[in-house]
Design a protein around this motif. Sequence first.
Motif, PDB file in Angstrom:
ATOM      1  N   GLN A 189     -11.008  -8.178  11.634  1.00  0.00           N
ATOM      2  CA  GLN A 189      -9.841  -8.104  12.515  1.00  0.00           C
ATOM      3  C   GLN A 189      -8.519  -8.135  11.745  1.00  0.00           C
ATOM      4  O   GLN A 189      -7.451  -8.134  12.331  1.00  0.00           O
ATOM      5  CB  GLN A 189      -9.878  -9.274  13.506  1.00  0.00           C
ATOM      6  CG  GLN A 189     -11.098  -9.243  14.409  1.00  0.00           C
ATOM      7  CD  GLN A 189     -11.143 -10.428  15.356  1.00  0.00           C
ATOM      8  OE1 GLN A 189     -10.117 -10.871  15.859  1.00  0.00           O
ATOM      9  NE2 GLN A 189     -12.331 -10.941  15.622  1.00  0.00           N
ATOM     10  N   SER A 190      -8.624  -8.150  10.406  1.00  0.00           N
ATOM     11  CA  SER A 190      -7.410  -8.220   9.585  1.00  0.00           C
ATOM     12  C   SER A 190      -6.570  -6.942   9.708  1.00  0.00           C
ATOM     13  O   SER A 190      -7.091  -5.855   9.949  1.00  0.00           O
ATOM     14  CB  SER A 190      -7.805  -8.415   8.115  1.00  0.00           C
ATOM     15  OG  SER A 190      -6.695  -8.248   7.267  1.00  0.00           O
ATOM     16  N   GLU A 191      -5.275  -7.093   9.519  1.00  0.00           N
ATOM     17  CA  GLU A 191      -4.391  -5.917   9.503  1.00  0.00           C
ATOM     18  C   GLU A 191      -4.541  -5.155   8.188  1.00  0.00           C
ATOM     19  O   GLU A 191      -4.154  -3.995   8.090  1.00  0.00           O
ATOM     20  CB  GLU A 191      -2.933  -6.352   9.692  1.00  0.00           C
ATOM     21  CG  GLU A 191      -2.637  -6.867  11.098  1.00  0.00           C
ATOM     22  CD  GLU A 191      -1.183  -7.243  11.279  1.00  0.00           C
ATOM     23  OE1 GLU A 191      -0.368  -6.910  10.397  1.00  0.00           O
ATOM     24  OE2 GLU A 191      -0.850  -7.864  12.298  1.00  0.00           O
ATOM     25  N   ASN A 192      -5.082  -5.815   7.178  1.00  0.00           N
ATOM     26  CA  ASN A 192      -5.264  -5.208   5.858  1.00  0.00           C
ATOM     27  C   ASN A 192      -6.557  -4.374   5.867  1.00  0.00           C
ATOM     28  O   ASN A 192      -7.655  -4.907   6.032  1.00  0.00           O
ATOM     29  CB  ASN A 192      -5.356  -6.322   4.808  1.00  0.00           C
ATOM     30  CG  ASN A 192      -5.421  -5.788   3.398  1.00  0.00           C
ATOM     31  OD1 ASN A 192      -5.931  -4.702   3.154  1.00  0.00           O
ATOM     32  ND2 ASN A 192      -4.909  -6.545   2.453  1.00  0.00           N
ATOM     33  N   PRO A 193      -6.456  -3.033   5.696  1.00  0.00           N
ATOM     34  CA  PRO A 193      -7.657  -2.170   5.744  1.00  0.00           C
ATOM     35  C   PRO A 193      -8.718  -2.578   4.724  1.00  0.00           C
ATOM     36  O   PRO A 193      -9.916  -2.500   5.007  1.00  0.00           O
ATOM     37  CB  PRO A 193      -7.115  -0.763   5.431  1.00  0.00           C
ATOM     38  CG  PRO A 193      -5.653  -0.837   5.655  1.00  0.00           C
ATOM     39  CD  PRO A 193      -5.236  -2.251   5.416  1.00  0.00           C
ATOM     40  N   ASP A 211      -9.102   4.113   9.326  1.00  0.00           N
ATOM     41  CA  ASP A 211      -9.596   4.114   7.942  1.00  0.00           C
ATOM     42  C   ASP A 211     -11.046   4.601   7.928  1.00  0.00           C
ATOM     43  O   ASP A 211     -11.936   3.994   8.526  1.00  0.00           O
ATOM     44  CB  ASP A 211      -9.500   2.699   7.360  1.00  0.00           C
ATOM     45  CG  ASP A 211      -9.784   2.676   5.864  1.00  0.00           C
ATOM     46  OD1 ASP A 211     -10.934   2.961   5.483  1.00  0.00           O
ATOM     47  OD2 ASP A 211      -8.861   2.373   5.085  1.00  0.00           O
ATOM     48  N   LEU A 212     -11.301   5.716   7.227  1.00  0.00           N
ATOM     49  CA  LEU A 212     -12.638   6.331   7.196  1.00  0.00           C
ATOM     50  C   LEU A 212     -13.688   5.382   6.637  1.00  0.00           C
ATOM     51  O   LEU A 212     -14.830   5.335   7.114  1.00  0.00           O
ATOM     52  CB  LEU A 212     -12.599   7.624   6.366  1.00  0.00           C
ATOM     53  CG  LEU A 212     -13.933   8.363   6.210  1.00  0.00           C
ATOM     54  CD1 LEU A 212     -14.479   8.807   7.561  1.00  0.00           C
ATOM     55  CD2 LEU A 212     -13.771   9.568   5.284  1.00  0.00           C
ATOM     56  N   ASN A 213     -13.315   4.590   5.612  1.00  0.00           N
ATOM     57  CA  ASN A 213     -14.273   3.651   5.017  1.00  0.00           C
ATOM     58  C   ASN A 213     -14.749   2.618   6.040  1.00  0.00           C
ATOM     59  O   ASN A 213     -15.922   2.243   6.062  1.00  0.00           O
ATOM     60  CB  ASN A 213     -13.650   2.927   3.815  1.00  0.00           C
ATOM     61  CG  ASN A 213     -13.510   3.837   2.623  1.00  0.00           C
ATOM     62  OD1 ASN A 213     -14.355   4.681   2.391  1.00  0.00           O
ATOM     63  ND2 ASN A 213     -12.435   3.676   1.870  1.00  0.00           N
ATOM     64  N   VAL A 214     -13.807   2.148   6.868  1.00  0.00           N
ATOM     65  CA  VAL A 214     -14.165   1.172   7.902  1.00  0.00           C
ATOM     66  C   VAL A 214     -15.157   1.794   8.881  1.00  0.00           C
ATOM     67  O   VAL A 214     -16.185   1.195   9.221  1.00  0.00           O
ATOM     68  CB  VAL A 214     -12.902   0.675   8.659  1.00  0.00           C
ATOM     69  CG1 VAL A 214     -13.301  -0.215   9.843  1.00  0.00           C
ATOM     70  CG2 VAL A 214     -11.967  -0.080   7.727  1.00  0.00           C
TER      71      VAL A 214
END
Length: 617
Positions: A405-409, A451-454
Amino acid sequence: MKNAVIGNNKQKANLIVLGAVPRLLYLLQQETSSTELKTECAVVLGSLAMGTENNVKSLLDCHIIPALLQGLLSPDLKFIEACLRCLRTIFTSPVTPEELLYTGPDHQTILFNHGAVQNIAHLLTSLSYKVRMQALKCFSVLAFENPQVSMTLVNVLVDGELLPQIFVKMLQRDKPIEMQLTSAKCLTYMCRAGAIRTDDNCIVLKTLPCLVRMCSKERLLEERVEGAETLAYLIEPDVELQRIASITDHLIAMLADYFKYPSSVSAITDIKRLDHDLKHAHELRQAAFKLYASLGANDEDIRKKIIETENMMDRIVTGLSESSVKVRLAAVRCLHSLSRSVQQLRTSFQDHAVWKPLMKVLQNAPDEILVVASSMLCNLLLEFSPSKEPILESGAVELLCGLTQSENPALRVNGIWALMNMAFQAEQKIKADILRSLSTEQLFRLLSDSDLNVLMKTLGLLRNLLSTRPHIDKIMSTHGKQIMQAVTLILEGEHNIEVKEQTLCILANIADGTTAKDLIMTNDDILQKIKYYMGHSHVKLQLAAMFCISNLIWNEEEGSQERQDKLRDMGIVDILHKLSQSPDSNLCDKWSFTLVAQAGVQWRDLGSLKPLPPEFK
């Protein structure tokens, strides 16, 4: 005033309290002030800046920077010099925000566009050592992480000689250490920016050995710190440079000495020496951890050598709880690098219970440390890691779900990556814990992440959760509706081939469930999508769609005839016959398998696709 404040911090503070700074700045900026008066004002201000950090803060609060920068437009060289001296003093203070003067790459570009390279290059041949050094330092700052500047520097000629050749001459052993180090930095930054190849002789035979020399006991502590940090940066992305560095001058053993400062108090009679050692002890440990991290980034033998160096694992684990954030970060980076090893995860990491201090670090740390620590946690959760069980028992699921849930990808990626590794061949209870802690709402958010990785790791997690038939049926009985919605959204969205392939693989696993397959068979929209992807131009998507069909029509399972009839009515058998003519052997094999499944000949059930194996981070 000038004579009163020289070398007297108390007088400097008194003058500042009495309000001298605003008055001096006023006189400095008045057009009616003579050049001599302006110069004297700049000199006094410069002297005040050489006092305490509080003095510098007071000057900054009075907006001294714009006034001094304006002074640089004067035609008078003495006034310009006084302003520059004062500016230099202010900007070398740790309390001065760097953004007051520059903002990184943008500033490099501004200098570059204003001809900085051409105007500074000829200063490298100056008769004055100080001028040559400042020119070198300028080039190192300009080239740092800047391909545009670095590519230009490679081709700059100074008195008929290319700049890299001049830098190589400046890092020879007979040159002052400061010059050797700064030249090595210039070449390092140009190499990392892609302007010089990593296998170029000026890197392998000159720059790297020079930086290793800087790490030796004979060098001053400051030089050893700078040498190790620059070498760490040079070799970080290149396995061959890591191997060369590891066997140069016994570097791995040499770095162990970085942890021996300060020396025991009884052995030190010089208080100044002790103070100096204490001041640099943190920096030395940070530099050693950084260099060990770069050395062990890829090669198993190097990792083994590092870990076998005297008490190294104890030192790294101790580093995780140091007061200095920079040392903690470097220690975590070092452990992360070493954790990319199956052997070390099973031995040294288990022997030292590394997971305990790591979990402590993850509880309350700044983002920069969290990113590296959570990357390392991904590795400790690999299925062959003995640390996996105790980590699970210490509340890792909630912690990792929180990271998603972080704002940091980067933290979102690491959180979901670790959960994916955790779910690999896991028991039903662990899978249920993950789904409960994550929540279907958060799962949806992650599946629509920009973010594609996510997105890819979230699909990997879903695929690992939906493996083995009992688990598939159990999860789909409670979360089936939401998962099918998510699958539909992705297959309808603008996503790349890899994303859609993973999504179809998830469908194939659902199709292997005993009761879960009904969620596909009763959803005409999904069936049409599978049919569409069977005829897709990309083979990967065709194969993934055919896996779905194989699992749906397997003849030995209850209701197979009804499913086969429905799929035949949809025209899927016709598509299978077309695919039998495909020149692609994978498609032909899969087509044969699907027909066998339909005919009911004894053949091993395809079942759910293998879960995605855990990956080193």
